[in-house]
Design an enzyme around this catalytic site. Structure first.
Site, PDB file in Angstrom:
ATOM      1  N   GLU A   1     -23.418 -78.843 -42.741  1.00  0.00           N
ATOM      2  CA  GLU A   1     -21.962 -78.826 -42.629  1.00  0.00           C
ATOM      3  C   GLU A   1     -21.485 -78.673 -41.196  1.00  0.00           C
ATOM      4  OE1 GLU A   1     -20.194 -75.332 -44.679  1.00  0.00           O
ATOM      5  OE2 GLU A   1     -22.130 -75.252 -45.673  1.00  0.00           O
TER       6      GLU A   1
ATOM      7  N   CYS B   1     -17.625 -77.325 -34.572  1.00  0.00           N
ATOM      8  CA  CYS B   1     -18.675 -76.331 -34.788  1.00  0.00           C
ATOM      9  C   CYS B   1     -19.820 -77.011 -35.522  1.00  0.00           C
ATOM     10  CB  CYS B   1     -18.090 -75.176 -35.609  1.00  0.00           C
ATOM     11  SG  CYS B   1     -19.322 -73.946 -36.074  1.00  0.00           S
TER      12      CYS B   1
ATOM     13  N   CYS C   1     -31.603 -71.630 -42.456  1.00  0.00           N
ATOM     14  CA  CYS C   1     -31.870 -70.702 -41.358  1.00  0.00           C
ATOM     15  C   CYS C   1     -32.901 -69.690 -41.844  1.00  0.00           C
ATOM     16  CB  CYS C   1     -30.572 -69.975 -40.991  1.00  0.00           C
ATOM     17  SG  CYS C   1     -30.751 -68.830 -39.606  1.00  0.00           S
TER      18      CYS C   1
ATOM     19  N   CYS D   1     -30.030 -62.748 -41.779  1.00  0.00           N
ATOM     20  CA  CYS D   1     -28.937 -61.770 -41.646  1.00  0.00           C
ATOM     21  C   CYS D   1     -28.287 -61.547 -43.022  1.00  0.00           C
ATOM     22  CB  CYS D   1     -27.886 -62.275 -40.657  1.00  0.00           C
ATOM     23  SG  CYS D   1     -28.556 -62.543 -39.007  1.00  0.00           S
TER      24      CYS D   1
ATOM     25  N   CYS E   1     -24.797 -63.265 -44.127  1.00  0.00           N
ATOM     26  CA  CYS E   1     -24.605 -64.681 -43.834  1.00  0.00           C
ATOM     27  C   CYS E   1     -25.055 -65.567 -44.991  1.00  0.00           C
ATOM     28  CB  CYS E   1     -25.385 -65.038 -42.577  1.00  0.00           C
ATOM     29  SG  CYS E   1     -25.210 -66.769 -42.110  1.00  0.00           S
TER      30      CYS E   1
ATOM     31  N   GLY F   1     -27.762 -72.236 -38.946  1.00  0.00           N
ATOM     32  CA  GLY F   1     -28.982 -72.298 -38.147  1.00  0.00           C
ATOM     33  C   GLY F   1     -28.933 -71.424 -36.916  1.00  0.00           C
ATOM     34  N   GLU F   2     -30.118 -71.177 -36.373  1.00  0.00           N
ATOM     35  CA  GLU F   2     -30.223 -70.408 -35.134  1.00  0.00           C
ATOM     36  C   GLU F   2     -30.615 -71.405 -34.035  1.00  0.00           C
ATOM     37  OE1 GLU F   2     -29.612 -67.502 -33.643  1.00  0.00           O
ATOM     38  OE2 GLU F   2     -30.593 -68.481 -31.950  1.00  0.00           O
TER      39      GLU F   2
ATOM     40  N   SER G   1     -24.170 -69.960 -29.814  1.00  0.00           N
ATOM     41  CA  SER G   1     -24.199 -68.634 -30.415  1.00  0.00           C
ATOM     42  C   SER G   1     -25.598 -68.327 -30.931  1.00  0.00           C
ATOM     43  CB  SER G   1     -23.181 -68.592 -31.565  1.00  0.00           C
ATOM     44  OG  SER G   1     -23.195 -67.340 -32.194  1.00  0.00           O
TER      45      SER G   1
ATOM     46  N   CYS H   1     -19.218 -70.447 -42.547  1.00  0.00           N
ATOM     47  CA  CYS H   1     -20.632 -70.088 -42.561  1.00  0.00           C
ATOM     48  C   CYS H   1     -21.450 -70.507 -43.772  1.00  0.00           C
ATOM     49  CB  CYS H   1     -20.757 -68.568 -42.413  1.00  0.00           C
ATOM     50  SG  CYS H   1     -19.719 -67.932 -41.144  1.00  0.00           S
TER      51      CYS H   1
HETATM   52  N1  SAH Z   1     -27.517 -68.104 -35.624  1.00  0.00           N
HETATM   53  C1  SAH Z   1     -26.453 -68.077 -34.676  1.00  0.00           C
HETATM   54  C2  SAH Z   1     -25.350 -69.069 -34.935  1.00  0.00           C
HETATM   55  C3  SAH Z   1     -24.906 -69.264 -36.351  1.00  0.00           C
HETATM   56  S1  SAH Z   1     -23.981 -67.957 -37.078  1.00  0.00           S
HETATM   57  C4  SAH Z   1     -25.899 -66.655 -34.559  1.00  0.00           C
HETATM   58  O1  SAH Z   1     -26.378 -65.784 -35.265  1.00  0.00           O
HETATM   59  O2  SAH Z   1     -25.032 -66.409 -33.739  1.00  0.00           O
HETATM   60  C5  SAH Z   1     -22.439 -68.049 -36.250  1.00  0.00           C
HETATM   61  C6  SAH Z   1     -21.644 -66.775 -36.304  1.00  0.00           C
HETATM   62  O3  SAH Z   1     -21.116 -66.559 -37.607  1.00  0.00           O
HETATM   63  C7  SAH Z   1     -22.491 -65.561 -35.975  1.00  0.00           C
HETATM   64  O4  SAH Z   1     -21.817 -64.681 -35.121  1.00  0.00           O
HETATM   65  C8  SAH Z   1     -22.676 -64.974 -37.336  1.00  0.00           C
HETATM   66  O5  SAH Z   1     -23.036 -63.633 -37.239  1.00  0.00           O
HETATM   67  C9  SAH Z   1     -21.322 -65.217 -37.960  1.00  0.00           C
HETATM   68  N2  SAH Z   1     -21.276 -65.016 -39.402  1.00  0.00           N
HETATM   69  C10 SAH Z   1     -22.248 -65.228 -40.305  1.00  0.00           C
HETATM   70  N3  SAH Z   1     -21.859 -64.844 -41.539  1.00  0.00           N
HETATM   71  C11 SAH Z   1     -20.595 -64.384 -41.416  1.00  0.00           C
HETATM   72  C12 SAH Z   1     -19.647 -63.842 -42.345  1.00  0.00           C
HETATM   73  N4  SAH Z   1     -19.925 -63.698 -43.638  1.00  0.00           N
HETATM   74  N5  SAH Z   1     -18.439 -63.454 -41.835  1.00  0.00           N
HETATM   75  C13 SAH Z   1     -18.140 -63.603 -40.528  1.00  0.00           C
HETATM   76  N6  SAH Z   1     -18.983 -64.114 -39.628  1.00  0.00           N
HETATM   77  C14 SAH Z   1     -20.216 -64.493 -40.054  1.00  0.00           C
END
Ligand code: SAH
Length: 341
Positions: A89, A102, A109, A113, A116, A156-157, A188, A330
């Site tokens: 997406e 974005c 991923c 976390c 996420c 993804g990271e 990010s 996300c």
């Molecule tokens: N893997 C990278 C980029 C993808 S996530 C990273 O971790 O930064 C992009 C952003 O969205 C990150 O800051 C992540 O922590 C945030 N994110 C993920 N799940 C979320 C949620 N449920 N609410 C708000 N932000 C979220």
């Protein structure tokens, strides 16, 4: 075996292909590709024989748009299907300075976390440079405006797919293609320190955004498994180094989770940790995801948190929500799609 993707090549690499002679044709091919043609046959100012050879031996990628949602604020969310059936997406947001896209850098991923949605089903595979680029190209064509900014903040990271992301950064900034400058790109990461160090040494002018989400390792480890591998002290050292080497201020993302990391004491501790760094903190209210007990902080806790940081000399902004009426956050569309199969 699938044929190589032409959009993975820089103009210089295209020029070095045996099929593309004389070499100046490479520039034309590159420009056509990055205008979104679906085959070499459409590159009408090239000799027919060359077009046919290219289509025989290479792929001109074009993802299939499976779904598109348009929010009342103009935000567009896309779900694309890639050639092998994987889905990714992309979100396009409209700002005064132009559209910002974005992109996802991986299908799924593996960072795990807990807050996420993108990581729940694990990693399917890394995206190719061309597959990252296509998201910008085709979202831009769909909205009809030149995309001015890119954030690598989708599924993804990015630093877990380092080489392809690095190549993508070259391709997207190339004259004759999308030509989006490094200063308009943010990457990010959840904090892969050795990769941050490597990125710093590339001396690009992109903005590094770090998903911090906690003021200490105890809290951070509860929500981000990567924090067990890279303690915060190491992470902050890599960030300080990134600033020293590139001159670019690092930005920290901090998701506000009710009753977990949103107290004034957390804000004080965070300010203490970031003291002396030229840092910027972006406060984000958690987006609810299915089957998760975590809740977003109350607006007054967010305001108070911001006040405490500012008072201690740390610039902090609260991220504006866009696309609230569509599932723009996300990994939610991809997850819905996979659940349906
Ligand atoms: N893997 C990278 C980029 C993808 S996530 C990273 O971790 O930064 C992009 C952003 O969205 C990150 O800051 C992540 O922590 C945030 N994110 C993920 N799940 C979320 C949620 N449920 N609410 C708000 N932000 C979220």
């Amino acid at each position: 075996m699938s044929k190589p993707y032409l959009k993975d090549f820089t103009p210089a690499e295209l020029a070095a292909l045996p099929e593309i002679t004389p070499a100046y044709r490479a520039k034309q091919v590159f420009a056509w590709l990055h205008r979104g043609v679906s085959s070499a046959a459409e590159m009408t100012d090239l000799p027919k024989a060359l077009r046919e050879t290219l289509d025989e031996r290479y792929t001109v990628s074009k993802p299939t748009m499976l779904r598109r949602q348009i929010s009342s604020d103009g935000t567009r969310k896309y779900l694309w299907e890639l050639a092998d059936g994987n889905c990714v997406e992309t979100v396009l947001m409209r700002y005064k300075y132009g559209p910002s896209v974005c992109v996802s850098t991986q299908a799924g991923c593996r960072m795990g976390c807990v807050f996420c949605a993108s990581t729940k089903l694990g990693l399917a595979r890394n995206l190719l440079p061309s597959e990252i680029l296509d998201q910008i190209l085709f979202a831009g064509l769909d909205c009809g405006e030149r995309v001015s900014h890119v954030v690598l903040m989708g599924t993804g990271e990015p630093l877990d797919n380092y080489d392809n992301v690095r190549k993508f950064l070259t391709l997207v900034g190339t004259d004759g293609g999308l030509n989006i400058g490094a200063r308009n790109i943010s990457l990010s990461t959840c904090g892969l320190c050795d990769r941050i160090d490597r990125l710093a040494d590339e001396k690009l002018q992109i903005t590094l955004s770090v998903s911090l989400h906690a003021p200490n390792d105890t809290l951070r480890q509860q929500i981000m498994p990567i924090a067990r591998k890279y303690p915060m002290e190491w992470l902050l050292r890599s960030c300080a180094r990134y600033f020293e080497v590139t001159g670019r201020r690092v930005s920290y993302e901090y998701i506000m989770i009710r009753g977990f990391n949103d107290t004034p004491a957390c804000a004080e501790e965070l300010a203490e940790r970031l003291r002396g760094q030229n840092a910027h903190v972006n406060l984000i209210r958690l987006n609810n995801i299915a089957e998760s007990p975590l809740r977003p902080s109350l607006p007054e806790s967010v305001r108070e948190f911001q006040r405490v940081l500012t008072e201690r000399g740390i610039t902090a902004t609260v991220r504006r929500r866009l696309g609230d009426d569509i599932s723009a956050a996300c990994g939610q569309l991809r997850r819905e799609q996979i659940n349906r199969l």
